[in-house]
Enzyme design. Structure first.
Site, PDB file in Angstrom:
ATOM      1  N   GLU A 186       0.810  -1.230   0.000  1.00  0.00           N
ATOM      2  CA  GLU A 186       0.000   0.000   0.000  1.00  0.00           C
ATOM      3  C   GLU A 186       0.841   1.278   0.000  1.00  0.00           C
ATOM      4  OE1 GLU A 186      -2.757  -0.489   3.225  1.00  0.00           O
ATOM      5  OE2 GLU A 186      -3.866  -2.069   2.194  1.00  0.00           O
ATOM      6  N   GLU A 262      -5.689  -7.931  -1.208  1.00  0.00           N
ATOM      7  CA  GLU A 262      -6.094  -7.790   0.194  1.00  0.00           C
ATOM      8  C   GLU A 262      -7.503  -7.244   0.212  1.00  0.00           C
ATOM      9  OE1 GLU A 262      -3.372  -6.000   3.119  1.00  0.00           O
ATOM     10  OE2 GLU A 262      -5.133  -5.117   4.084  1.00  0.00           O
TER      11      GLU A 262
END
Length: 669
Positions: A186, A262
């Site tokens: 991320e 995810e």
């Protein structure tokens, strides 16, 4: 064939499902399942994440048989969740949501492939399912990689070497083959680094390891791959996080595999199960995603840390042995027990006329699995992104089987119904098989249901004996760290929130402190969130109010070194910088402080203590009601300090900075 028949004969069978209630005529629609014109995308499997961070921390401390039972529910084929993929954090010594995970290289000249618990977890998963796919992904990196900068791409050759070392270590020390590797969770990606990573993998004979990028959003990675053919050539999978079942045109145009690498991250009650059921289907139906990976695998961290109980199941009480097989486990089974990576989706629209969705998959050998979900809006909200409104109504679905499926005569049926009124949900029950007449069958679908219809007869809902009942953390807890060959590098139940605390053997101390707990991170890592400037590890029961904490401490850093013990610690995880509590500090310059916060800004008391570095001292912190007092080496040092808040919290220990320090004979009462 004999093996196949023995498997069929061994399969569990359960009673029929709940009877249908007569009602008004249902919306009726037909759907065709046909492979004559080719198949859809290849299915890559359903998985879950351990880490990002320290989400499996408490699991390792469970006693047998409970620990093995939990692992069976997660990984054992045709037992529970039967996961196809395990994704783990490559520890980076930094806070990565619910704690820190240790790096295999704390320092540049240091390599140790036995730290933490992810190696152990991958081996346990492989033991149960040798076919399970393994993914590694870093959230953070040790500070030496950035040469003082909070950035891993200034020296991409060093970062690539560090990651490839982890993959090589997995093989050399644990016989684990890593299947996929990610870039930086991320956070930004660097095209130069990704290309160098591929080169370094190939140079070390790791051509089979595939690269996932960029574990963030669909863009800008998809666009950059479209204009950079070399990058396009080295990225195998585009992985997006929390995509809301949608993709973007550029991602599809790359022709690459698309994954929700995810997802979920939702409290594991029945609404969490509804979220999971909906996205497992709709990530493919709406977004062409051929794998969905849940954060997180098992909620094995103190529940009051961020995102408590956001795992597929809950195992947060190693001291009692209690764990809970939550409903998302059985929702997972609807897909995982009746498909395998390498199967293919059928080309269908996948939207049901009355709301909800279905997917159909085949192994190309005549087997067919159909998964249907009718989750309503309010009962399937995930934690993110926001869910646009939609309606689901009871409906009758008729399926026509064509192509190679026209000879199918019966389908096994597995059913779940999430009951939000009475709370009596029915999970993963085997119903009577459905007969296929002249290539078709019909089903009456209610709201908030999941059906699996399959030619496979191998599905099983297995159960272990009830685990022990829940118990609070022991109210009198001691650890002297006297263990010569610890099975794990970290002491049980301590949850590191900044820094890394490891078992240590003090070769220079022939006395009482040979075996200790040592804080070992000496340089601020390349962080994923805002780690504290101090190191801290928490332990105990968050509801504790009155407590006495005692610990022997040893400062290794002269001049400005310092350590603390604490009580009523109210925070951790991604919020660790804001932690409040009652902190009793001693410093190498001979002074002490009492503060109401980890940052040390709220000073409640200070003075001279006469302590020094490289000597053992015993600290005692006593908190009763609104008052706190402290002892040094058994003698009162300060007392009657007024405490207003927080009113409860964990016990903790830690250091003033990223510095070496040791702790021994910890006791909280």
């Amino acid at each position: 064939a004999a093996l196949l028949w023995s498997t069929i004969l061994l399969a569990c069978s359960c009673g029929p499902g709940p009877p249908r209630i007569d009602a008004a005529p249902l919306l009726a629609a037909t759907y065709v399942l046909d492979d004559a014109n080719g198949l859809g995308r290849e299915f890559d499997g359903i998985g879950a994440v351990s880490g990002g961070g320290a989400t499996s921390r408490l699991l390792v401390n469970y006693q047998e048989p409970y620990r093995s039972q939990i692992l069976d529910y997660l990984f054992k084929p045709n037992f529970g969740a039967s996961l196809h993929i395990l994704k783990v954090e490559i520890g980076g010594d930094a806070q990565s949501t619910d704690g820190t995970e240790p790096s295999h290289m704390h320092y540049e000249n240091d390599e140790n492939y036995f730290r933490g618990y992810e190696w152990w977890l991958m081996k346990e998963a492989k033991k149960r399912n040798p076919q399970i796919k393994l993914i590694g992904l870093p959230w953070a990196f040790p500070g030496w990689i950035g040469r003082g900068e909070n950035w891993p791409y200034d020296y991409p050759d060093i970062t690539a070497y560090y990651i490839v070392s982890w993959i090589l270590g997995a093989k050399q020390y644990h016989d684990l083959d890593i299947d996929y590797i990610g870039i930086w969770n991320e956070r930004a990606f660097s095209s130069k680094y990704i290309k160098l990573l591929r080169y370094t993998l190939d140079k070390h004979g790791l051509e089979q390891v595939r690269i996932i990028a960029s574990d963030r959003l669909w863009e800008p990675i998809s666009f950059v791959m479209m204009i950079d053919s070399e990058l396009h050539g080295v990225v195998d999978v585009i992985g997006a996080h929390y995509p809301g079942t949608k993709t973007v045109p550029n991602a599809v145009l790359t022709g690459k595999k698309l994954w929700s690498s995810e997802d979920y991250s939702t409290f594991n009650n029945d609404v969490g199960a509804g979220c999971w059921a909906r996205i497992l289907n709709q990530n493919y139906v709406n977004g062409n995603m051929t794998s969905t990976i849940a954060w997180n695998l098992v909620a094995s961290y103190y529940e009051e840390l961020p995102f408590g109980r956001c795992g597929l199941m809950t195992a947060q009480e190693p001291w009692s042995g209690h764990y809970k097989v939550e409903s998302p486990i059985w929702i997972t089974a609807h897909t995982t027990q009746f498909t395998q990576p390498g199967w293919s989706y059928l080309q269908v629209d996948g939207h049901l006329e009355g709301g909800g969705s279905f997917v159909a998959l085949t192994d190309g050998l005549g087997n067919l699995t159909i998964i249907i979900e009718t989750m309503s809006h309010n009962h399937s909200k995930c934690i993110r992104p926001p869910l646009p409104n939609f309606n689901v109504i009871p409906q009758r679905a008729t399926f026509y089987l064509r192509g190679s499926f026209c000879m199918v005569k019966t389908l096994q049926v597995w059913h779940s119904r999430l009951d939000f009124e009475s709370g009596n949900s029915s999970l993963f029950q085997q119903l009577h098989p459905v007969n296929v007449w002249e290539g078709r069958f019909s089903l009456d679908l209610n709201v908030d249901e999941v059906y699996t219809l399959t030619t496979l007869k191998t599905g099983r809902k297995c159960g272990c004996p009830e685990p022990p009942p829940p118990q609070p953390f022991p109210s009198d807890y001691k650890d002297d760290f006297n263990i010569r060959n610890p099975p794990f590098s970290e002491a049980p139940n301590f949850a590191d929130q900044t820094g890394v605390f490891e078992y240590f053997v003090n070769a220079s101390d022939p006395g009482d402190h040979v075996f200790t707990l040592r804080q070992v991170v000496v340089q601020r890592p390349i962080t994923w969130v805002s780690d504290a400037d101090q190191t801290i590890s928490v332990i105990g029961n968050f509801k504790w109010v009155n407590m006495t904490v005692t610990c022997d401490i040893y400062m290794e850093k002269p001049d400005d070194g310092g350590v603390f013990i604490a009580g009523r610690v109210d925070n951790g995880g991604i919020y660790v910088r804001n932690t409040k509590g009652v902190f009793f500090w001693v410093f190498a310059d001979g002074t002490y402080r009492v503060t109401g916060d980890l940052a040390g800004k709220k000073i409640l008391m200070k003075g001279l203590a006469g302590v020094r570095d490289n000597a053992w001292h015993t600290l005692t912190l006593n908190i009763q009601g609104n008052s706190a007092s402290g002892l040094l080496n058994g003698y009162p040092l300060w007392e009657n300090v007024t405490i207003s808040n927080p009113g409860n919290g964990w016990a903790a220990l830690g250091t003033r900075s990223f510095e070496l320090a040791q702790f021994d004979n910890f006791h909280v009462e």
